[in-house]
Design an enzyme around this catalytic site. Structure first.
Site, PDB file in Angstrom:
ATOM      1  N   GLU A 135       0.885  -1.174   0.000  1.00  0.00           N
ATOM      2  CA  GLU A 135       0.000   0.000   0.000  1.00  0.00           C
ATOM      3  C   GLU A 135       0.913   1.211   0.000  1.00  0.00           C
ATOM      4  O   GLU A 135       1.530   1.532   1.013  1.00  0.00           O
ATOM      5  CB  GLU A 135      -0.923  -0.031   1.221  1.00  0.00           C
ATOM      6  CG  GLU A 135      -2.125   0.906   1.080  1.00  0.00           C
ATOM      7  CD  GLU A 135      -1.855   2.312   1.578  1.00  0.00           C
ATOM      8  OE1 GLU A 135      -1.467   3.162   0.740  1.00  0.00           O
ATOM      9  OE2 GLU A 135      -2.016   2.563   2.773  1.00  0.00           O
TER      10      GLU A 135
ATOM     11  N   CYS B  13      -2.012   8.481   3.578  1.00  0.00           N
ATOM     12  CA  CYS B  13      -1.830   8.124   2.166  1.00  0.00           C
ATOM     13  C   CYS B  13      -3.087   8.415   1.361  1.00  0.00           C
ATOM     14  O   CYS B  13      -3.010   8.904   0.236  1.00  0.00           O
ATOM     15  CB  CYS B  13      -1.477   6.640   2.042  1.00  0.00           C
ATOM     16  SG  CYS B  13       0.143   6.212   2.691  1.00  0.00           S
TER      17      CYS B  13
END
Length: 471
Positions: free
Chosen positions: A244, A278
């Protein structure tokens, strides 16, 4: 005297020969001493996990579910301690969308995964043969976690591994290791020795973990450049990977948007955790027709959000976690200003010892400006004007990133049409940065490989075994 933390290997507290000071990013005060692990510590942790896997993989599904429920209970019991420690070393506020919120996420994800299952799938049951698909654990899972949501992301990595019969060696960020060290110590106490282990140290230790031949899978959350290094080091042993990686999430505000009503959602979509997320909103494209109103509504809402030491009541945003990230945000905003960018709010570092950068809204910028093109990972949002929707969609899609995106407006048909054209692993409508344990999450392009959460996420910790027998 500062508290000294230790690694947990094979169920035991393990000291190191040397320690490093971890300081509070809000005031530079000493939080605790972190052990500097060595290659020998890593080898011991992997060996312990490998040995524990022999028995843990054979434990019943219900026993592993019970173990996850026991972990959830432990996290609830120790939430005050862990949340306080998290605020001290990471900087986020204790209240609001801060440390207690993060611990709540840890408990919620753990409890959800405890209730998941991987039943045998019958592919054929006919007169001549019966074919079954079984899900089998991989082995030792290596986890490398970042500094922005250190405890919750650790739980995202660890709990699906434990639930599916794997064992774990986790290496947290050297910026925020203390909460993870303490949390793994607590988790390990309700598991057999060696099922979950933690080693701490510099980045090289993570590289050694990702290349270790006895590690069957690596789960990494972090930047794209580091993710590429993890993938390369894992290639020699063909490890399974879940990556990720970074995001530079675009949001498009349509001309019919009720921006005054949507301002709060836009703000928290961009500035949750002081922008250190993120999947946060990082580029805002706004139509000419509502541009000035959007800027005014955002500035008005943002001006009322208190920022300061996370341990002080009332603060809803904290500092940047480390000096490197603090300097990067300053650099990107100054670059934008040097290319004609105008700050509606903020734009100058706050005085004091901490890494505080104010909520900053920057207009009069375009694609090609670093603040627009690069992931800033901080409380600075570029607001870009557009007049043609097709052009805005093209610009939103025109990057290497593809983690999340969002579209904001009133007409449902148009919102869905735009959402279908945006290139991202998750596209939100009239919201941003919302995740849930039952919804798969992952990026496309260079924002990631594989998914977490949901059924697809837990399956990623297993391999498929087909049993094919005649009837």
């Amino acid at each position: 005297m500062a508290r000294t933390f230790e690694m947990t290997i094979n169920g035991q507290r393990v000291p190191a020969d040397s320690y490093v000071e971890i300081k509070n990013p809000a005031n530079r005060s000493l939080v605790g001493l972190c052990p500097i692990g060595t290659r020998e510590h890593l080898e011991a942790a992997v060996a312990a996990a490998k040995q524990a896997f022999v028995s843990w993989r054979a434990v019943s599904d219900e026993r592993r579910a019970e173990a996850c429920r026991a972990i959830a209970a432990t996290l609830i019991e120790h939430t005050p301690e862990l949340a306080t420690l998290l605020t001290q070393e990471q900087g986020k506020p204790l209240k609001g969308l801060g440390s207690e919120f993060e611990l709540g996420g840890c408990v919620g994800w753990t409890s959800f995964v405890a209730g998941q299952s991987l039943p045998v799938k019958v592919l054929e049951d006919g007169p001549k043969s019966r074919i079954e698909q079984h899900r089998m654990p991989i082995g030792v899972v290596g986890s490398i976690t970042p500094w922005n949501w250190p405890l919750m992301i650790a739980i995202w990595h660890i709990i699906p591994a434990v639930r599916t019969g794997n064992t774990v060696v986790i290496k947290p960020s050297p910026f925020t290791p203390l909460g993870t060290l303490r949390m793994i110590e607590l988790i390990s106490a309700v598991l057999p020795p060696g099922v979950v282990n933690v080693v701490t140290g510099e980045d090289q230790l993570g590289a050694e973990l990702s290349s270790h031949p006895d590690v069957g899978k690596i789960v990494f959350t972090g930047s794209i450049p580091t993710g590429k290094k993890v993938m390369a080091s894992a290639a020699a042993s063909l490890k399974a990977l879940t990556l990720e990686l970074g995001g530079n999430d675009a949001a498009i505000v349509l001309p019919d948007a009720d921006v005054e009503r949507l301002a709060e959602g836009l703000f928290w979509g961009a500035f949750i955790n002081s922008g250190q997320t993120c999947g946060a909103l990082k580029r805002l494209y706004v139509h000419d027709r509502v541009f000035d109103r959007t800027c005014a509504a955002l500035a008005n809402f943002a001006s009322r959000i208190p920022m300061g030491d996370g341990s002080e009541p009332g603060n809803l945003l904290g500092p940047l976690q480390n000096e490197r990230q603090y300097r990067r945000v300053i650099e990107l905003v100054e670059d934008a200003k040097s290319h004609g960018g105008r700050t509606l709010l903020g734009g100058t570092p706050l005085a004091g010892e901490g890494y505080f950068y104010p909520i900053t809204l920057v207009t009069d910028v375009e694609d090609g400006t670093r603040l627009v093109d690069e992931e800033q990972f901080g409380p600075a949002l570029p607001i870009v004007r557009y007049s043609d929707l097709d052009d805005a969609i093209q610009r939103a899609n025109g990057t290497q990133f593809g983690l999340c995106a969002s579209v904001w407006g009133s007409d449902r048909k148009t919102l869905r049409e735009v959402a279908e054209r945006l290139e991202a692993g998750t596209v939100f409508i009239n919201k941003h940065a919302e995740i849930a344990p039952h919804v798969p999450f992952g990026g496309i392009k260079q924002s990631g490989l594989g998914v977490e959460f949901g059924q697809e996420g837990i399956e990623a910790y297993t391999t498929i075994k087909i049993i094919n027998e005649p009837v």
